[in-house]
Each structure stands twice: as C-alpha cells, then as structure tokens.
Design a protein around this motif. Structure first.
Motif, short mmCIF file in Angstrom:
data_model
loop_
_atom_site.label_atom_id
_atom_site.label_comp_id
_atom_site.label_asym_id
_atom_site.label_seq_id
_atom_site.Cartn_x
_atom_site.Cartn_y
_atom_site.Cartn_z
N GLU A 15 0.83 -1.20 0.00
CA GLU A 15 0.00 0.00 0.00
C GLU A 15 0.87 1.25 0.00
OE1 GLU A 15 -4.02 -1.44 2.38
OE2 GLU A 15 -2.34 -0.62 3.52
N LEU A 16 1.97 1.22 0.73
CA LEU A 16 2.86 2.37 0.81
C LEU A 16 3.35 2.78 -0.57
CD1 LEU A 16 4.82 4.25 2.61
CD2 LEU A 16 6.50 2.44 2.24
N VAL A 17 3.76 1.80 -1.36
CA VAL A 17 4.31 2.11 -2.69
C VAL A 17 3.24 2.10 -3.77
CG1 VAL A 17 6.57 1.20 -2.06
CG2 VAL A 17 4.92 -0.30 -3.20
N MET A 18 1.97 1.97 -3.36
CA MET A 18 0.85 1.94 -4.32
C MET A 18 1.09 0.90 -5.40
SD MET A 18 -0.07 6.00 -4.66
CE MET A 18 1.56 6.42 -5.29
N PHE A 19 1.29 -0.35 -4.96
CA PHE A 19 1.66 -1.43 -5.86
C PHE A 19 0.67 -1.59 -7.01
CE2 PHE A 19 2.04 -5.92 -7.11
CZ PHE A 19 3.41 -5.99 -7.32
N SER A 20 -0.62 -1.35 -6.73
CA SER A 20 -1.64 -1.50 -7.78
C SER A 20 -1.44 -0.52 -8.92
CB SER A 20 -3.05 -1.32 -7.18
OG SER A 20 -3.20 -0.01 -6.65
N HIS A 21 -0.72 0.60 -8.66
CA HIS A 21 -0.51 1.60 -9.70
C HIS A 21 0.55 1.18 -10.70
CE1 HIS A 21 -2.38 5.09 -7.17
NE2 HIS A 21 -3.16 4.05 -7.30
N THR A 22 1.11 -0.01 -10.52
CA THR A 22 2.03 -0.55 -11.52
C THR A 22 1.35 -0.63 -12.88
OG1 THR A 22 3.08 -1.85 -9.78
CG2 THR A 22 3.58 -2.49 -12.03
N LEU A 23 0.02 -0.66 -12.89
CA LEU A 23 -0.73 -0.74 -14.15
C LEU A 23 -0.56 0.50 -15.01
CD1 LEU A 23 -4.15 -2.42 -13.20
CD2 LEU A 23 -2.39 -3.29 -14.72
N PHE A 24 0.08 1.54 -14.50
CA PHE A 24 0.30 2.71 -15.33
C PHE A 24 1.45 2.48 -16.32
CE2 PHE A 24 -1.59 5.08 -11.59
CZ PHE A 24 -2.81 5.23 -12.21
N SER A 25 2.62 2.13 -15.83
CA SER A 25 3.79 2.03 -16.71
C SER A 25 4.03 0.63 -17.25
CB SER A 25 5.05 2.51 -15.98
OG SER A 25 5.22 1.78 -14.77
N ILE A 145 8.44 11.90 -17.53
CA ILE A 145 9.72 11.49 -18.15
C ILE A 145 10.30 10.29 -17.40
CG2 ILE A 145 12.11 12.18 -18.52
CD1 ILE A 145 11.00 15.04 -19.06
N THR A 146 10.21 10.32 -16.07
CA THR A 146 10.72 9.22 -15.27
C THR A 146 10.00 7.91 -15.61
OG1 THR A 146 11.25 10.74 -13.47
CG2 THR A 146 11.11 8.41 -12.91
N CYS A 147 8.67 7.98 -15.69
CA CYS A 147 7.89 6.78 -16.03
C CYS A 147 8.11 6.35 -17.48
CB CYS A 147 6.40 7.04 -15.79
SG CYS A 147 5.98 7.31 -14.06
N ALA A 148 8.44 7.31 -18.34
CA ALA A 148 8.68 7.00 -19.75
C ALA A 148 9.92 6.15 -19.95
CB ALA A 148 8.80 8.29 -20.56
N GLY A 149 10.75 6.07 -18.93
CA GLY A 149 11.91 5.20 -19.03
C GLY A 149 11.54 3.73 -19.11
N ALA A 150 10.31 3.39 -18.69
CA ALA A 150 9.89 1.98 -18.72
C ALA A 150 9.84 1.42 -20.14
CB ALA A 150 8.55 1.82 -18.01
N PRO A 151 9.11 2.05 -21.07
CA PRO A 151 9.11 1.50 -22.44
C PRO A 151 10.47 1.60 -23.12
CG PRO A 151 7.90 3.56 -22.37
CD PRO A 151 8.14 3.16 -20.95
N VAL A 152 11.21 2.67 -22.86
CA VAL A 152 12.54 2.79 -23.47
C VAL A 152 13.47 1.70 -22.94
CG1 VAL A 152 14.58 4.26 -23.69
CG2 VAL A 152 12.31 5.27 -23.86
N LEU A 271 -9.61 5.36 -14.31
CA LEU A 271 -9.80 5.43 -15.76
C LEU A 271 -8.49 5.23 -16.51
CD1 LEU A 271 -12.39 8.32 -16.29
CD2 LEU A 271 -12.68 5.90 -16.82
N ASN A 272 -7.41 5.76 -15.97
CA ASN A 272 -6.12 5.62 -16.66
C ASN A 272 -5.58 4.20 -16.56
OD1 ASN A 272 -5.29 8.33 -17.76
ND2 ASN A 272 -5.87 8.90 -15.69
N GLN A 273 -5.89 3.51 -15.48
CA GLN A 273 -5.52 2.10 -15.40
C GLN A 273 -6.27 1.30 -16.47
OE1 GLN A 273 -6.44 1.44 -11.24
NE2 GLN A 273 -4.28 1.40 -10.69
N ILE A 274 -7.53 1.65 -16.69
CA ILE A 274 -8.32 0.98 -17.73
C ILE A 274 -7.74 1.29 -19.10
CG2 ILE A 274 -10.59 0.86 -18.83
CD1 ILE A 274 -11.80 1.51 -16.06
N ILE A 275 -7.34 2.54 -19.32
CA ILE A 275 -6.76 2.93 -20.61
C ILE A 275 -5.52 2.10 -20.91
CG2 ILE A 275 -5.46 4.79 -21.76
CD1 ILE A 275 -7.48 6.76 -20.49
N SER A 276 -4.63 1.97 -19.95
CA SER A 276 -3.38 1.24 -20.20
C SER A 276 -3.65 -0.23 -20.45
CB SER A 276 -2.42 1.40 -19.02
OG SER A 276 -2.96 0.86 -17.83
N VAL A 277 -4.63 -0.80 -19.76
CA VAL A 277 -4.96 -2.22 -19.97
C VAL A 277 -5.59 -2.42 -21.35
CG1 VAL A 277 -6.45 -4.11 -19.20
CG2 VAL A 277 -5.18 -2.76 -17.52
#
Length: 290
Positions: A15-25, A145-152, A271-277
């Motif tokens: 919960e501290l690191v918002m693990f569920s938000h991994t669905l963004f990147s 930009i930090t999160c954009a490092g994931a696809p790169v 909504l953004n989690q749904i978009i990425s999925v």
C-alpha cells in the motif's frame, strides 16, 4: 502468528508504494517489449525486464513517500498515509528504496551492457522526482519522463539500441502521466501555495491546469494514433484500442471535480488504469492473435 504478521507488513508496504498503480507504466513497457521482439523475447530477458520494472517503480514510490512525509502529515488529504499515520516507519521506507534500487541495478546488469550503463540515469530520475515540487512546477512532466523510461528500457533490454518506436512511446507516457498528475494535483492548489510548493495547478490555477492537462492528453492521443501507422506490427485492433482510450480520456476530463476525492481518484487513477490495460490488450491481440 509470525506468518500473519509478515503478511500484514508486506501488505502495508504494498500500500505504501501503491503497488496496484504498476498498471500505469507496466503495460507500456510490455508493449515496447513486444514490438522490439516482434512477439515474446526469450524467458531470461522477460524475467529481468519484469524484475527491473517492479524494483524501479516501487523503489521510487517508497522514496517519494519518505521524502514527502512531512508535507503529507500537514495535508488533510494525505495525513492518513502510512508514514504520517505511523503504520510504516520512515527508515522502513528508506530501506525499501535501497533494496529496490540494488535489485534494479542487478536486473539491468542481467539484461545487457547498455541497460547497466543507463541504470544510474534511471536511479537519478527516480530520486530527483521526489524533490521537484520544491523547486519547479514542471514536476508533473519530470514524473512523466521518469515513467517513460519503462518502455525505453524494455526496448533497450530486447534490442540493445535506440529507435523511433520507443521514443514515441516515451512521449506518449510522458504526456499521459503528466496530464493526469496535473488533474490529480488540482486538489492541492491551496495547500501547495500555502506551503510554497510548486505545481502547475498552484502556478496557473484550476482553469489553466485543466487546459494544460487537456492539451497534454490530446497530443498524447495523436502520438498513439501515429504509432499505429509507424509500426508495421500494429493495425486495426490497436487503432480500436486507441479510439477507446480517446473516449475514456474525454470521460476523464469531464469527471474532474477537485472538491470530491472519490471522483478525482476515478478520473486520475482508475480510468487511466483501464486505458493502459485496453491498449495492452489491443496490441497483444494485434501481435499474437490477429
């Protein structure tokens, strides 16, 4: 009892690191990986990409909670977070960060030399973002930009070299995440101004922030559409996913209401989690099935 206590502690850290938000990147990293490999990479590459993604993201989030604990305690909206409430100690969050950073570098080393050489750049961005609200209202873009490092990073892990496709994906992620982070930040306009913190909502007000977020998401959507024509692996299924994402972005902006926390969580996160999925599923169908 000890086993139960360990599980509770792990749940609290999640919960501290918002693990569920991994669905963004994560979905965008997977999309880059599929496009780079023209399917699935070998098992070793897949494993260490996933390890690096989870370690980097969760380490950065743990550090962000550690760095922002003082302001979180002062903000009524965030005072119940784990460090201000006392359910996680600051040194625990810092230790999580160190462990995650070490795992991230180790995973990068297991991938290829360019990933290892660039890992300090990623760690610098992970760390820098947590301090940006103290000196620039471009903090939202730096987060993007930090999160954009994931696809790169995922592309480099597979191919070992840069290309246009991951750069387009990086721009998409930057604009997308900075856009919805601006929306989320509209809840704290008065608090940020009172504390001397920098953000686009605090600098430009609600109206200006909403306009900047809309422009960011519109350009992001155009780049997504461009990607479906730029990559020979993408066709109608992905374009349909891009269309659906555009509709959801419109719903997101129509749902913004800074006075209602649940609506903001729905607009900025769910909504953004749904978009990425949806985008991940549409690309997966394009590459592997249709």
């Amino acid at each position: 009892m000890v086993y139960k206590g360990v599980l509770e502690r792990l749940h609290r850290y999640g919960e501290l690191v918002m693990f569920s938000h991994t669905l963004f990147s994560l979905p965008f990293a997977m999309i880059a990986m599929f496009l780079a490999a023209e399917g699935l990479p070998n098992a070793k590459t897949l494993l260490w990409i996933l390890v690096a993604l989870f370690a980097g993201r969760n380490g950065a989030n743990a550090l962000n909670r550690y760095v922002d604990a003082r302001f979180d305690a002062l903000n009524p909206r965030t005072a119940d977070r784990h460090i201000p409430s006392g359910s996680v100690k600051p040194r625990e969050a810092l230790l999580l960060t160190v462990i995650a950073y070490v795992i991230f570098v180790f995973a990068a080393a297991k991938l290829n030399p360019i990933c290892l050489y660039l890992s300090p750049v990623a760690l610098l961005l992970f760390t820098l973002y947590s301090y940006t609200k103290r000196f620039t209202w471009l903090c939202h873009q730096i987060l993007g930009i930090t999160c954009a490092g994931a696809p790169v990073g995922a592309w480099l892990a597979v191919t070992g070299h840069f290309a246009l496709t991951p750069l387009i994906l990086a721009a998409v992620v930057t604009l997308w995440i900075s856009g919805f982070d601006i929306l989320y930040g509209t809840q704290d306009i008065d608090f940020d101004r009172a504390q001397g913190l920098y953000s686009i909502p605090a600098r430009f007000g609600l109206k200006g922030a909403l306009s900047i977020a809309r422009i960011s998401h519109f350009i992001m959507w155009l780049l997504l559409l461009l990607l479906t024509f730029q990559s020979p692996l993408l066709s109608m299924p992905t374009r349909f996913g891009v269309l659906c994402s555009g509709i959801l972005l419109i719903v997101e902006h129509l749902s913004v209401d800074p006075a209602h926390r649940q609506k903001m969580n729905f607009a900025s996160y769910h909504l953004n989690q749904i978009i990425s999925v949806i985008l991940f599923i549409s690309v997966t169908l394009d590459i592997f099935i249709l």
